[in-house]
Design an enzyme around this catalytic site. Structure first.
Site, mmCIF file in Angstrom:
data_model
loop_
_atom_site.group_PDB
_atom_site.id
_atom_site.type_symbol
_atom_site.label_atom_id
_atom_site.label_comp_id
_atom_site.label_asym_id
_atom_site.label_seq_id
_atom_site.Cartn_x
_atom_site.Cartn_y
_atom_site.Cartn_z
ATOM 1 N N LYS A 23 -68.456 -20.944 46.199
ATOM 2 C CA LYS A 23 -68.664 -20.774 47.636
ATOM 3 C C LYS A 23 -67.361 -21.015 48.396
ATOM 4 C CE LYS A 23 -70.203 -24.174 50.491
ATOM 5 N NZ LYS A 23 -69.354 -24.164 51.692
ATOM 6 N N ASN A 24 -66.672 -22.094 48.041
ATOM 7 C CA ASN A 24 -65.488 -22.465 48.815
ATOM 8 C C ASN A 24 -64.286 -21.575 48.518
ATOM 9 O OD1 ASN A 24 -66.972 -24.369 50.073
ATOM 10 N ND2 ASN A 24 -66.045 -26.134 49.050
ATOM 11 N N ARG A 93 -68.880 -23.599 58.667
ATOM 12 C CA ARG A 93 -67.525 -24.102 58.807
ATOM 13 C C ARG A 93 -66.446 -23.140 58.277
ATOM 14 N NH1 ARG A 93 -64.214 -28.059 61.036
ATOM 15 N NH2 ARG A 93 -62.401 -28.168 59.711
ATOM 16 N N ASP A 117 -71.852 -28.288 58.133
ATOM 17 C CA ASP A 117 -72.512 -29.492 57.654
ATOM 18 C C ASP A 117 -72.263 -30.706 58.539
ATOM 19 O OD1 ASP A 117 -73.488 -28.236 55.406
ATOM 20 O OD2 ASP A 117 -71.621 -28.537 54.331
ATOM 21 N N ASP A 305 -67.504 -33.458 47.473
ATOM 22 C CA ASP A 305 -68.733 -32.656 47.411
ATOM 23 C C ASP A 305 -69.665 -33.091 46.276
ATOM 24 O OD1 ASP A 305 -67.945 -31.262 49.611
ATOM 25 O OD2 ASP A 305 -67.368 -29.433 48.546
HETATM 26 C C1 UD1 Z 1 -63.316 -27.957 52.344
HETATM 27 C C2 UD1 Z 1 -64.623 -27.566 51.698
HETATM 28 C C3 UD1 Z 1 -65.560 -28.756 51.598
HETATM 29 C C4 UD1 Z 1 -64.870 -29.904 50.887
HETATM 30 C C5 UD1 Z 1 -63.525 -30.205 51.556
HETATM 31 C C6 UD1 Z 1 -62.723 -31.273 50.834
HETATM 32 C C7 UD1 Z 1 -64.909 -25.270 52.368
HETATM 33 C C8 UD1 Z 1 -65.697 -24.307 53.155
HETATM 34 N N1 UD1 Z 1 -65.275 -26.549 52.500
HETATM 35 O O1 UD1 Z 1 -63.598 -28.344 53.691
HETATM 36 O O2 UD1 Z 1 -66.721 -28.364 50.881
HETATM 37 O O3 UD1 Z 1 -65.687 -31.042 50.971
HETATM 38 O O4 UD1 Z 1 -62.717 -29.006 51.612
HETATM 39 O O5 UD1 Z 1 -62.529 -30.911 49.513
HETATM 40 O O6 UD1 Z 1 -64.021 -24.931 51.611
HETATM 41 N N2 UD1 Z 1 -59.015 -32.810 58.875
HETATM 42 C C9 UD1 Z 1 -58.394 -33.164 60.048
HETATM 43 N N3 UD1 Z 1 -57.724 -32.196 60.763
HETATM 44 C C10 UD1 Z 1 -57.652 -30.903 60.333
HETATM 45 C C11 UD1 Z 1 -58.298 -30.543 59.122
HETATM 46 C C12 UD1 Z 1 -58.970 -31.527 58.410
HETATM 47 O O7 UD1 Z 1 -58.426 -34.323 60.448
HETATM 48 O O8 UD1 Z 1 -57.022 -30.076 61.019
HETATM 49 C C13 UD1 Z 1 -59.736 -33.855 58.104
HETATM 50 C C14 UD1 Z 1 -61.233 -33.592 58.007
HETATM 51 O O9 UD1 Z 1 -61.898 -34.078 59.150
HETATM 52 C C15 UD1 Z 1 -61.580 -34.336 56.745
HETATM 53 C C16 UD1 Z 1 -60.344 -34.153 55.867
HETATM 54 O O10 UD1 Z 1 -59.291 -33.794 56.760
HETATM 55 O O11 UD1 Z 1 -61.775 -35.701 57.016
HETATM 56 C C17 UD1 Z 1 -60.469 -33.101 54.779
HETATM 57 O O12 UD1 Z 1 -60.812 -31.878 55.348
HETATM 58 P P1 UD1 Z 1 -60.427 -30.476 54.686
HETATM 59 O O13 UD1 Z 1 -59.725 -30.694 53.372
HETATM 60 O O14 UD1 Z 1 -59.759 -29.664 55.721
HETATM 61 O O15 UD1 Z 1 -61.848 -29.886 54.360
HETATM 62 P P2 UD1 Z 1 -62.427 -28.485 54.753
HETATM 63 O O16 UD1 Z 1 -61.403 -27.420 54.504
HETATM 64 O O17 UD1 Z 1 -63.061 -28.565 56.092
#
Ligand code: UD1
Length: 420
Positions: A23-24, A93, A117, A305
């Site tokens: 999915k991701n 997301r 989520d 996850d």
């Molecule tokens: C992706 C995955 C999700 C997985 C996560 C971590 C998808 C659709 N989702 O989510 O299933 O759990 O990676 O492996 O691929 N953050 C900030 N600022 C930003 C971006 C992120 O503070 O600009 C923080 C987030 O709030 C979080 C952390 O960084 O606490 C990790 O987020 P990130 O790695 O970006 O996860 P996603 O890409 O949203």
């Protein structure tokens, strides 16, 4: 009509299961198809709700998208619309993955702040800073992130945290920027490597995918491609925990075991027998699992996850486990539901202490996100009676044919329609 899963506890799961594409990965690869005019084909796509959600987003931008079982074709026009449809984007997301490609192709992107989520605050500051380093201006306006640029220019960017989404948006913008981008503290997840492999097959020049420093030399134009999505390591990991928790024997195909290295190690520490193959693994468990501690971390650390599955196995393990969540702040909402099932769990900040008990006690529970939903189903499989898992649309967003696969492995589970 709302749907629930009715899960009976007690079955020992055994047999083989094949995982589909991740999915991701698939959602980001669909977004990356925006980078090249023409028809891109993705194979091994999972049949989950998020794929048609992403189709709506791309169609709103002017693409023609066809989903034919595991094959998705995306025809991208020469001129794209820069405004992503508000309602389509808010559903999930991963829609934010269109931000980088739209900025690169149109010089402007308007993407509604995504929903998805309930696992904690998920700001876009690192996505914005990355695009700004590449020369764009960004702002949040009327509930959307807006990026604008005359010409993207390569830059040195260092992320505060190896964010998966920010790494992806920076990559998909930098591939069409003028000059070289060096991205430090980049995410190293297998899905990042998959995206880079696809971008390279489209003509992008990228070095260092899978390491903390990715170097991108911008090119003028990318070509459409055909690409096979990598297997879903989180779904595969869910099956591994299902085997360990039900004292079962499951062989999982369609996944590179190195993508799950730490999770499989943890399952071994808990007492399971784990064999790995080139593209699969087998998990066998005889007795009660032993308690193991967990810390979620960016790859190659233990995946956030799979944290609900780590909590699930700990609730029925012999001994006490400490589970530490380092990636998402509110991911312990799942613990409330596990307490309803009788789990002895205490949350303290971003740690949860779990004293294992012999057996969970069935009741009604509510999914709050995709992985928590799947975690509740596994918990239901090891509870003493009938467990009802509500809000299963979350699970359908990420687990293709979950009920059917569980039934084939011997679980007593049904999808039941209920009056709202
Ligand atoms: C992706 C995955 C999700 C997985 C996560 C971590 C998808 C659709 N989702 O989510 O299933 O759990 O990676 O492996 O691929 N953050 C900030 N600022 C930003 C971006 C992120 O503070 O600009 C923080 C987030 O709030 C979080 C952390 O960084 O606490 C990790 O987020 P990130 O790695 O970006 O996860 P996603 O890409 O949203």
């Amino acid at each position: 009509m709302k749907e629930t899963f009715q899960v009976a506890g007690g079955a020992r799961l055994a047999g083989s299961v094949r995982v589909d594409g991740a999915k991701n990965s698939v959602l980001k690869l669909m977004a990356a198809a925006l980078l090249a005019e023409g028809t891109t084909t993705l194979t091994n796509c999972p049949e989950i709700l998020d794929v048609p959600y992403m189709r709506s987003v791309l169609e709103g931008l002017g693409c023609v998208v066809q989903i034919d079982g595991p094959t998705v074709t995306i025809t991208t026009p020469a001129e794209l619309k820069a405004d992503a449809d508000f309602d389509a984007v808010r559903q999930f997301r991963a829609s934010v993955a269109v931000l980088g490609p739209l900025t690169a192709r149109c010089g402007r992107a308007v993407v509604a702040l995504p929903g998805g989520d309930a696992i904690g605050s998920r700001p876009l500051d690192m996505h914005q800073t990355g695009l700004e380093k590449l020369g764009a201006t960004t702002r949040i306006q009327h509930g959307a992130v807006v990026a604008e640029v005359d010409e993207l220019r390569g830059a040195k960017i260092r992320l505060d945290f190896p964010s998966v989404g920010a790494t992806e948006n920076i990559l998909t913008a930098a591939v069409l920027a003028k000059g070289r981008t060096v991205l430090d503290n980049a995410a190293r997840e297998p899905e990042i490597i998959d995206l880079c492999d696809m971008l390279i097959s489209m003509g992008a020049q990228i070095d260092g995918a899978g390491t903390s420093t990715i170097t991108i030399d911008g090119v003028d134009k990318l070509e459409p491609t055909e690409h096979e999505v990598i297997g879903d390591r989180i779904v595969a990991g869910t099956w591994a925990y299902a085997a360990a928790m039900t004292r079962g024997d499951i062989t999982v195909a369609g996944i590179a075991p190195r993508h799950l290295h730490l999770a499989l190690e943890k399952i071994k520490f808990a007492g399971a027998d784990v064999e790995t193959y080139e593209s699969g693994f087998r998990v066998r468990m005889d007795g009660r699992p032993t308690a193991v501690d967990y810390q979620t971390l960016p790859f190659p650390g233990f995946p956030t996850d799979l944290q609900p599955m780590a909590i699930g196995i700990s609730t029925i393990a012999e001994g006490t486990s400490v589970i530490t969540e380092n990636v998402f702040e509110s991911r312990f909402r799942f613990v409330d539901e596990m307490q309803r099932l009788g789990a002895d769990a205490t949350v303290d900040g971003h740690h949860v202490v779990i004293r294992g008990i012999e057996q969970l006690s069935s009741t009604g529970v509510w999914s709050s996100d995709i992985r928590a939903g799947a975690g509740l189903v596994l918990a239901g499989l090891v509870a003493d009676d009938q467990t009802t898992v509500h809000d299963v649309f979350h699970i359908d967003r990420g687990y293709p044919n979950f009920v059917e696969n569980l039934q084939r492995l011997g679980a007593d589970i049904e999808r039941v329609q209920v009056e709202p």
